[in-house]
Each structure stands twice: as structure tokens, then as C-alpha cells.
Write a protein that holds these residues in place. Structure first.
Motif, PDB file in Angstrom:
ATOM      1  N   HIS A   1      55.560  26.058   4.349  1.00 35.97           N
ATOM      2  CA  HIS A   1      54.879  25.233   5.344  1.00 35.97           C
ATOM      3  C   HIS A   1      55.817  25.011   6.544  1.00 35.97           C
ATOM      4  CE1 HIS A   1      51.564  23.764   2.637  1.00 35.97           C
ATOM      5  NE2 HIS A   1      52.447  24.150   1.737  1.00 35.97           N
ATOM      6  N   ASN A   2      55.212  24.796   7.691  1.00 38.13           N
ATOM      7  CA  ASN A   2      55.962  24.517   8.929  1.00 38.13           C
ATOM      8  C   ASN A   2      56.993  25.598   9.237  1.00 38.13           C
ATOM      9  OD1 ASN A   2      54.459  22.224   8.966  1.00 38.13           O
ATOM     10  ND2 ASN A   2      56.155  20.779   8.979  1.00 38.13           N
ATOM     11  N   ASN A   3      56.611  26.828   8.992  1.00 37.92           N
ATOM     12  CA  ASN A   3      57.504  27.939   9.292  1.00 37.92           C
ATOM     13  C   ASN A   3      57.378  28.272  10.775  1.00 37.92           C
ATOM     14  OD1 ASN A   3      59.034  30.255   9.451  1.00 37.92           O
ATOM     15  ND2 ASN A   3      58.194  31.187   7.609  1.00 37.92           N
TER      16      ASN A   3
ATOM     17  N   SER B   1      52.081  21.447   9.917  1.00 42.20           N
ATOM     18  CA  SER B   1      51.338  22.650   9.551  1.00 42.20           C
ATOM     19  C   SER B   1      49.850  22.343   9.448  1.00 42.20           C
ATOM     20  CB  SER B   1      51.855  23.222   8.216  1.00 42.20           C
ATOM     21  OG  SER B   1      51.654  22.294   7.174  1.00 42.20           O
ATOM     22  N   ASP B   2      49.040  23.388   9.368  1.00 41.27           N
ATOM     23  CA  ASP B   2      47.587  23.217   9.344  1.00 41.27           C
ATOM     24  C   ASP B   2      47.115  22.536   8.065  1.00 41.27           C
ATOM     25  OD1 ASP B   2      47.374  24.435  11.813  1.00 41.27           O
ATOM     26  OD2 ASP B   2      47.083  26.434  10.960  1.00 41.27           O
TER      27      ASP B   2
ATOM     28  N   PHE C   1      59.501  23.997   4.720  1.00 46.17           N
ATOM     29  CA  PHE C   1      59.576  23.612   3.314  1.00 46.17           C
ATOM     30  C   PHE C   1      58.638  24.450   2.470  1.00 46.17           C
ATOM     31  CE2 PHE C   1      56.492  20.810   5.337  1.00 46.17           C
ATOM     32  CZ  PHE C   1      55.435  20.759   4.446  1.00 46.17           C
ATOM     33  N   TYR C   2      59.018  24.581   1.203  1.00 45.35           N
ATOM     34  CA  TYR C   2      58.258  25.334   0.213  1.00 45.35           C
ATOM     35  C   TYR C   2      57.748  24.356  -0.837  1.00 45.35           C
ATOM     36  CZ  TYR C   2      60.691  29.402   2.182  1.00 45.35           C
ATOM     37  OH  TYR C   2      61.173  30.358   3.023  1.00 45.35           O
ATOM     38  N   VAL C   3      56.551  24.623  -1.364  1.00 48.92           N
ATOM     39  CA  VAL C   3      55.958  23.734  -2.358  1.00 48.92           C
ATOM     40  C   VAL C   3      55.543  24.554  -3.572  1.00 48.92           C
ATOM     41  CG1 VAL C   3      54.054  22.140  -2.832  1.00 48.92           C
ATOM     42  CG2 VAL C   3      55.167  22.120  -0.599  1.00 48.92           C
TER      43      VAL C   3
END
Length: 251
Positions: free
Chosen positions: A238-240, A105-106, A143-145
Motif C-alpha cells: 500500500h502507498n507505494n 492509498s485507494d 507498507f505491506y499487509v
């Protein structure tokens, strides 16, 4: 285990590839990948004292019938100067109806970790590189943070349901295993972390949530009003790959 508590076993031993090259590793040679047949993409990132390289090769003609061909192939390399800390090779990554390849992800959620997701093959993975160069590999995908950048929740990108939970502060896997319910978005509300349980239909305006207890290390499935989760309380994802431009083998 519907409407029941699912006990989770802590997996404290993470997969480390520090200083190792897997037995099936095939180094990238540009001469093996003609530009009229393959599209090559190289992504390079700096993290701590390391250089992270992700190289992906995509077959341009997806209709080939040759058994020796592949649709996506990838290399992950972590270097410190001229020294290779770890390298991994993905010989053939099939999209199987979704995303395929390695994805960054960015933005990274923590300055102490660098996270990469791998999609495809019904076997999504998450790679967490820490400041020592150790690579932790577990089942995962997007993933979620948590808002305080303490906890990471990653559902298994597969036809099976699975979950990895990682403590970004302690650099520790809290859990990584298959589970019964399929999980959607993660939230933090009323001092608890929970995910929406994916179901085909809503009954009596109720939905199910899977709440993770950090102290007891367990998931509890319960029913709540469908309007209970507040949008503002959803954790950052992220990284969706569903909204990514580079989801198909880096392209």
C-alpha cells in the motif's frame, strides 16, 4: 550484523496525539497561499465517526531562491463533528530525490484503522488512526499487509534502514526502530513472514532474507536460493509512491 540474529525490542507505547495540537502548528489560511504561487489540494475521507482532512500546499516554481519559501507543506486533521480530535502540521517537506508529502492509498487494509504515509525529508512516517480517534505515528512509508489483514510491515523511507510492525487486530506496535539491513518486499511463505534484503549483487545464486518471528519478536538473516520467494506469496503493498500518480505533494 550480517548472517546473524538481530534482537528486536518491543515498543508498546505508541505516539498518541489524541485531543492535542502541536506547539508548532500553523493553521491553514487561504489568504497566505496565492493561487498564482501555490497549488492547494484537499483530500477528505470518512472513517468510523471521524472526518479526516489532508491539505497540501505545493510551490509552483521549484526554482525559487527565497529562504522563506518551501516546496511542500501539509496539514493532517481528524475531526468528530465540529470537534478537532488531532491536528498535525508539516511546515516544509523536501522530496530529497524521491516522493514528498502525505499519501493515502485507494484502499485501506482494515475497517478498524485508517493509515496515512508521509514521504520526504529522509524521515518517512506512518500514521495509524484507530476507531477511538487515537493517532499512532511511527517511522515508515510504504507498507505491506498480511493476507489475513492481521500484520502490517512498513520500512523506513529514509537513508537509514528501519522497520515498523503493527498488529492491526490488537492495535499494537510490535516493533519500531532502526535496523541494519535494508529491506525490500515482504512475503509469507512456509508459515513465516520475511523480507528480501536489498543488496547490490547476488552471489552464488543466493539472496538474503530477513525472517520475522512473531513469537520471539526477532529478525533472523539467512541465505536462500534466489528463486525461493514465490511471487504469489508476496504481501500486498500500500502507498507505494513509485507507482502513484499523486506522489509529489499530492500532485
Amino acid at each position: 550484523m550480517k548472517n546473524a540474529t538481530i534482537l528486536l525490542i518491543s515498543f508498546l507505547t505508541a505516539t498518541s496525539c489524541f485531543g492535542q495540537t502541536p506547539d508548532n502548528y500553523e493553521p491553514f489560511k487561504s489568504s497566505d497561499y496565492a493561487t498564482d504561487k501555490y497549488q492547494i489540494k484537499l483530500d477528505t475521507s470518512k472513517f468510523s465517526k471521524f472526518k479526516i482532512e489532508i491539505r497540501q500546499a505545493k510551490l509552483l516554481n521549484n526554482k525559487t531562491n527565497s529562504p522563506s519559501d518551501f516546496y511542500c507543506r501539509g496539514w493532517l486533521t481528524v475531526k468528530q463533528g465540529d470537534k478537532i480530535i488531532t491536528e498535525q502540521f508539516f511546515k516544509s517537506i523536501e522530496s530529497v530525490g524521491g516522493c514528498s508529502g502525505l499519501f493515502i492509498s485507494d484502499t485501506q487494509p482494515s475497517k478498524d484503522c485508517f493509515i496515512i504515509s508521509k514521504f520526504g525529508d529522509y524521515d518517512g512516517r506512518i500514521f495509524i488512526i484507530d476507531t477511538t480517534g487515537k493517532v499512532t505515528e511511527k517511522m515508515g512509508g510504504i507498507f505491506y499487509v498480511s493476507k489475513d489483514n492481521h500484520y502490517l510491515f512498513s520500512s523506513y523511507d529514509s537513508d537509514l534502514s528501519g522497520l515498523t510492525i503493527y498488529d492491526l487486530n490488537k492495535k499494537l506496535i510490535l516493533f519500531s526502530d532502526t535496523i541494519e539491513p535494508y529491506l525490500g518486499d515482504w512475503y509469507f511463505e512456509d508459515q513465516k513472514y520475511f523480507a528480501i534484503v536489498n543488496e547490490d549483487e547476488i552471489q552464488d545464486n543466493k539472496i538474503k532474507i530477513a525472517t520475522y518471528d512473531l513469537i520471539q519478536n526477532k529478525l533472523t538473516i539467512s541465505s536462500v536460493d534466489k528463486d525461493y520467494p514465490k511471487t504469489d506469496n508476496k504481501l500486498k503493498v500500500h502507498n507505494n509512491y513509485q507507482y502513484a500518480k499523486d506522489c509529489n505533494c499530492g500532485n
